[in-house]
Scaffold this motif. Structure first.
Motif, PDB file in Angstrom:
ATOM      1  N   UNK A 359       0.734  -1.295  -0.035  1.00  0.00           N
ATOM      2  CA  UNK A 359      -0.015   0.066  -0.050  1.00  0.00           C
ATOM      3  C   UNK A 359       0.750   1.253  -0.001  1.00  0.00           C
ATOM      4  N   UNK A 360       0.080   2.319  -0.409  1.00  0.00           N
ATOM      5  CA  UNK A 360       0.934   3.696  -0.105  1.00  0.00           C
ATOM      6  C   UNK A 360       1.139   4.024  -1.691  1.00  0.00           C
ATOM      7  N   UNK A 361       1.074   5.498  -1.663  1.00  0.00           N
ATOM      8  CA  UNK A 361       1.601   6.223  -3.121  1.00  0.00           C
ATOM      9  C   UNK A 361       3.127   6.093  -3.077  1.00  0.00           C
ATOM     10  N   UNK A 362       3.585   5.647  -4.250  1.00  0.00           N
ATOM     11  CA  UNK A 362       4.869   5.210  -4.353  1.00  0.00           C
ATOM     12  C   UNK A 362       5.719   6.160  -5.302  1.00  0.00           C
ATOM     13  N   UNK A 363       7.151   6.081  -5.029  1.00  0.00           N
ATOM     14  CA  UNK A 363       8.018   7.098  -5.897  1.00  0.00           C
ATOM     15  C   UNK A 363       8.920   5.845  -6.308  1.00  0.00           C
ATOM     16  N   UNK A 364       9.729   6.081  -7.382  1.00  0.00           N
ATOM     17  CA  UNK A 364      10.700   5.176  -7.806  1.00  0.00           C
ATOM     18  C   UNK A 364      11.926   5.664  -8.325  1.00  0.00           C
ATOM     19  N   UNK A 365      13.058   5.251  -8.264  1.00  0.00           N
ATOM     20  CA  UNK A 365      14.395   5.645  -8.764  1.00  0.00           C
ATOM     21  C   UNK A 365      15.240   4.629  -8.969  1.00  0.00           C
ATOM     22  N   UNK A 366      16.046   4.867  -9.793  1.00  0.00           N
ATOM     23  CA  UNK A 366      17.014   3.859 -10.189  1.00  0.00           C
ATOM     24  C   UNK A 366      18.548   4.015  -9.660  1.00  0.00           C
ATOM     25  N   UNK A 367      18.848   3.398  -8.724  1.00  0.00           N
ATOM     26  CA  UNK A 367      20.396   3.514  -8.285  1.00  0.00           C
ATOM     27  C   UNK A 367      21.434   3.143  -9.318  1.00  0.00           C
ATOM     28  N   UNK A 368      22.383   3.865  -9.472  1.00  0.00           N
ATOM     29  CA  UNK A 368      23.429   3.624 -10.215  1.00  0.00           C
ATOM     30  C   UNK A 368      24.953   3.481  -9.599  1.00  0.00           C
ATOM     31  N   UNK A 381       7.508   4.701  -0.136  1.00  0.00           N
ATOM     32  CA  UNK A 381       6.266   5.702   0.075  1.00  0.00           C
ATOM     33  C   UNK A 381       6.710   6.985   0.866  1.00  0.00           C
ATOM     34  N   UNK A 382       7.761   7.064   1.408  1.00  0.00           N
ATOM     35  CA  UNK A 382       8.016   8.047   2.107  1.00  0.00           C
ATOM     36  C   UNK A 382       8.862   9.143   1.487  1.00  0.00           C
ATOM     37  N   UNK A 383       9.723   9.662   2.107  1.00  0.00           N
ATOM     38  CA  UNK A 383      10.517  11.118   1.717  1.00  0.00           C
ATOM     39  C   UNK A 383      11.822  10.029   0.708  1.00  0.00           C
ATOM     40  N   UNK A 384      12.054  10.668  -0.454  1.00  0.00           N
ATOM     41  CA  UNK A 384      13.012  10.328  -1.335  1.00  0.00           C
ATOM     42  C   UNK A 384      14.303  10.736  -0.902  1.00  0.00           C
ATOM     43  N   UNK A 385      15.329   9.484  -0.515  1.00  0.00           N
ATOM     44  CA  UNK A 385      16.442   9.854  -0.089  1.00  0.00           C
ATOM     45  C   UNK A 385      17.264  10.937  -1.280  1.00  0.00           C
ATOM     46  N   UNK A 386      18.013  11.813  -0.396  1.00  0.00           N
ATOM     47  CA  UNK A 386      18.767  12.800  -1.125  1.00  0.00           C
ATOM     48  C   UNK A 386      19.595  12.383  -2.252  1.00  0.00           C
ATOM     49  N   UNK A 387      20.401  11.145  -2.086  1.00  0.00           N
ATOM     50  CA  UNK A 387      21.155  10.750  -3.109  1.00  0.00           C
ATOM     51  C   UNK A 387      20.390   9.984  -4.349  1.00  0.00           C
ATOM     52  N   UNK A 388      18.994  10.005  -4.175  1.00  0.00           N
ATOM     53  CA  UNK A 388      18.235   9.494  -5.397  1.00  0.00           C
ATOM     54  C   UNK A 388      17.352  10.393  -5.999  1.00  0.00           C
ATOM     55  N   UNK A 389      17.353  11.608  -5.366  1.00  0.00           N
ATOM     56  CA  UNK A 389      16.279  12.532  -5.887  1.00  0.00           C
ATOM     57  C   UNK A 389      16.276  13.065  -7.351  1.00  0.00           C
ATOM     58  N   UNK A 390      17.831  13.075  -8.048  1.00  0.00           N
ATOM     59  CA  UNK A 390      17.820  13.241  -9.470  1.00  0.00           C
ATOM     60  C   UNK A 390      17.767  11.957 -10.190  1.00  0.00           C
ATOM     61  N   UNK A 391      17.183  10.645  -9.580  1.00  0.00           N
ATOM     62  CA  UNK A 391      17.286   9.459 -10.435  1.00  0.00           C
ATOM     63  C   UNK A 391      15.604   9.152 -10.326  1.00  0.00           C
ATOM     64  N   UNK A 392      14.656   9.841  -9.854  1.00  0.00           N
ATOM     65  CA  UNK A 392      13.465   9.432  -9.980  1.00  0.00           C
ATOM     66  C   UNK A 392      12.938   9.159 -11.377  1.00  0.00           C
ATOM     67  N   UNK A 393      12.117   8.248 -11.322  1.00  0.00           N
ATOM     68  CA  UNK A 393      11.789   7.737 -12.791  1.00  0.00           C
ATOM     69  C   UNK A 393      10.360   8.163 -13.181  1.00  0.00           C
ATOM     70  N   UNK A 394       9.294   8.524 -12.370  1.00  0.00           N
ATOM     71  CA  UNK A 394       8.031   8.691 -12.615  1.00  0.00           C
ATOM     72  C   UNK A 394       8.068  10.411 -13.212  1.00  0.00           C
ATOM     73  N   UNK A 395       7.422  10.553 -14.124  1.00  0.00           N
ATOM     74  CA  UNK A 395       7.148  12.030 -14.583  1.00  0.00           C
ATOM     75  C   UNK A 395       5.709  11.966 -14.947  1.00  0.00           C
ATOM     76  N   UNK A 396       5.352  13.610 -14.864  1.00  0.00           N
ATOM     77  CA  UNK A 396       3.824  13.998 -14.922  1.00  0.00           C
ATOM     78  C   UNK A 396       3.264  13.698 -16.281  1.00  0.00           C
ATOM     79  N   UNK A 397       2.238  13.089 -16.708  1.00  0.00           N
ATOM     80  CA  UNK A 397       1.819  12.784 -17.786  1.00  0.00           C
ATOM     81  C   UNK A 397       0.355  13.498 -17.877  1.00  0.00           C
TER      82      UNK A 397
END
Length: 442
Positions: A359-368, A381-397
């Protein structure tokens, strides 16, 4: 006019009935219970990849946006629902003014995905979101399956171009969608003219065995084709005797002959023989195109053959053994009341047999890793870790019911090539294996 800019489905004015009946009966019950307007979040994901696949490919996003825009209940549709007594009059009245006014976020088309990836997030009232479930899954499951097969075939083919030619092996409208998905996955051209018209995909095609059989002699058929289409055409050389046909083809068209096509036999052996014969006849620039029920494994087996292009039909449009991605559309959060300010509560199905969800609204990021290659799909589902902030995958459609992220098909195609290049090399292996990177939940 660019047909790809029309924003219309192929042949229907409304996508509203591309749905299952229980979407409407749920709506009726929710309207009666006073829960229909509760703010809700639905997500599309798959619990696992098809057996043996190392990654998935997001395809069909552009078609989903078209479908959402054209999800309308006009007089004829409402009349059908009323005649069949599928829903009651208050529900019909609600449907008459239906417009999706919510928000949609998702992985951009062409991106790769893994088990659990929140490929699409649909937010709005329960009533407006639940109606979209079937059509969204219908498009994404089909197109992503085709794109994944196309991607594997493209990897196997290397730099050699691939021709999509599966229209005669599937439903006529599915053929158009398949050609589009194949293009996203790496194919370069299609034989399907409707796909060329609708989406601007380059089209190709010359002749079939019927054209040769129409004429009294193979020479007559070749001469007629060259006279009509020029020396750069592709001549089909396996109707009768391949060696004789190659001699005749070069005799008529000369060394400027564009290509020959082989559609039967031991393709590896025949391709080597034809290449040798063409070179001996001085047609060193004439290319060899092979067809005949190819899949990614057959394409890989021809890697050492003197083949210049592949034409693929049946195996492509059927997902090369996996015609669906088993994506699901699940409610993951909903408000406690119809009050727009009511907080969202995570919800999830509890089930045995591998059908659980989170459950919960999710974010997704790809760690490299330090070299820039993907090493994990991170979902939270919580805050996005700082090191992944620029690796998020979802975009507004979609924002407030308005599409905000429609793009040319070539952008999705280029995005897929870039995403695949950032995966570990083992992603392109055809041997069976697990997802090439793990999914981590935080």
């Amino acid at each position: 006019m660019n047909p790809a800019d029309l924003g219309l489905p192929v042949d229907v004015p409304s996508t509203a009935l591309f749905t299952d009946q229980y979407e409407l009966t749920m709506l009726q019950a929710a309207l009666a219970a006073g829960t229909a307007e509760r703010r809700s979040v639905f997500e599309v994901f798959t619990r696992r990849l098809p057996e043996g696949r190392r990654y998935g490919v997001v395809a069909g996003t552009g078609r989903v946006l078209d479908a959402v825009e054209n999800f309308r209940f006009d007089a004829d549709v409402l009349g059908f629902l009323r005649e069949r007594a599928i829903v009651d009059e208050p529900t019909l009245e609600w449907l008459a003014s239906y417009r999706f006014r919510g928000d949609v976020w998702g992985y951009p088309e062409g991106e790769v995905y893994f088990p659990g990836s929140p490929l699409l997030r649909v937010e709005g009232s329960f009533a407006e979101c639940v109606l979209l479930e079937t059509v969204v899954l219908s498009i994404l499951n089909h197109d992503s399956a085709i794109a994944a097969a196309a991607s594997r075939m493209s990897s196997a083919a290397g730099e050699r171009p691939l021709i999509e030619m599966g229209a005669r092996r599937t439903h006529e409208l599915a053929a158009v969608a398949a050609a589009r998905a194949a293009y996203v996955g790496g194919f370069t051209t299609t034989s399907d003219l409707a796909a060329g018209f609708r989406y601007g995909i380059p089209t190709v095609g010359t002749s079939a065995h019927a054209f040769t059989l129409l004429h009294d002699h193979e020479r007559d058929a070749f001469q007629a084709q060259v006279n009509s289409l020029g020396r750069g055409t592709t001549l089909l050389v396996d109707t009768y005797d391949v060696a004789e046909a190659v001699r005749t083809a070069v005799d008529i068209a000369g060394p400027e002959l564009g290509a020959v096509r082989i559609d039967s036999g031991d393709l590896l052996l025949v391709a080597h023989r034809v290449r040798q014969q063409l070179d001996e006849l001085g047609a060193t620039g004439t290319k060899i195109v092979v067809t005949s029920d190819l899949d990614e494994y057959a394409i890989a087996s021809l890697a050492a053959a003197p083949v210049d292009a592949y034409g693929v039909g049946t195996q492509l449009v059927t997902g090369s053994g996996h015609p669906t991605c088993s994506m699901v559309y699940k409610l993951v959060a909903r408000a406690e009341s119809a009050d727009p300010k009511a907080p969202l509560v995570p919800v999830a199905k509890r089930s045995t047999g591998g059908k659980t969800s989170i459950g919960g609204r999710k974010w997704a990021a790809r760690r490299r890793d330090e070299r820039g290659f993907a090493e994990a799909e991170v979902i939270g589902t919580g805050p996005v870790p700082g090191d992944l902030a620029d690796q998020q995958l979802l975009v507004e459609l979609v924002k407030g019911g308005q599409v905000v992220s429609r793009e040319p098909l070539d952008m999705a195609r280029d995005r897929h090539a870039a995403a695949l290049a950032r995966l570990p090399l083992s992603a392109t292996q055809l041997s069976r294996g697990e997802a090439v990177i793990p999914t981590e939940y935080v």
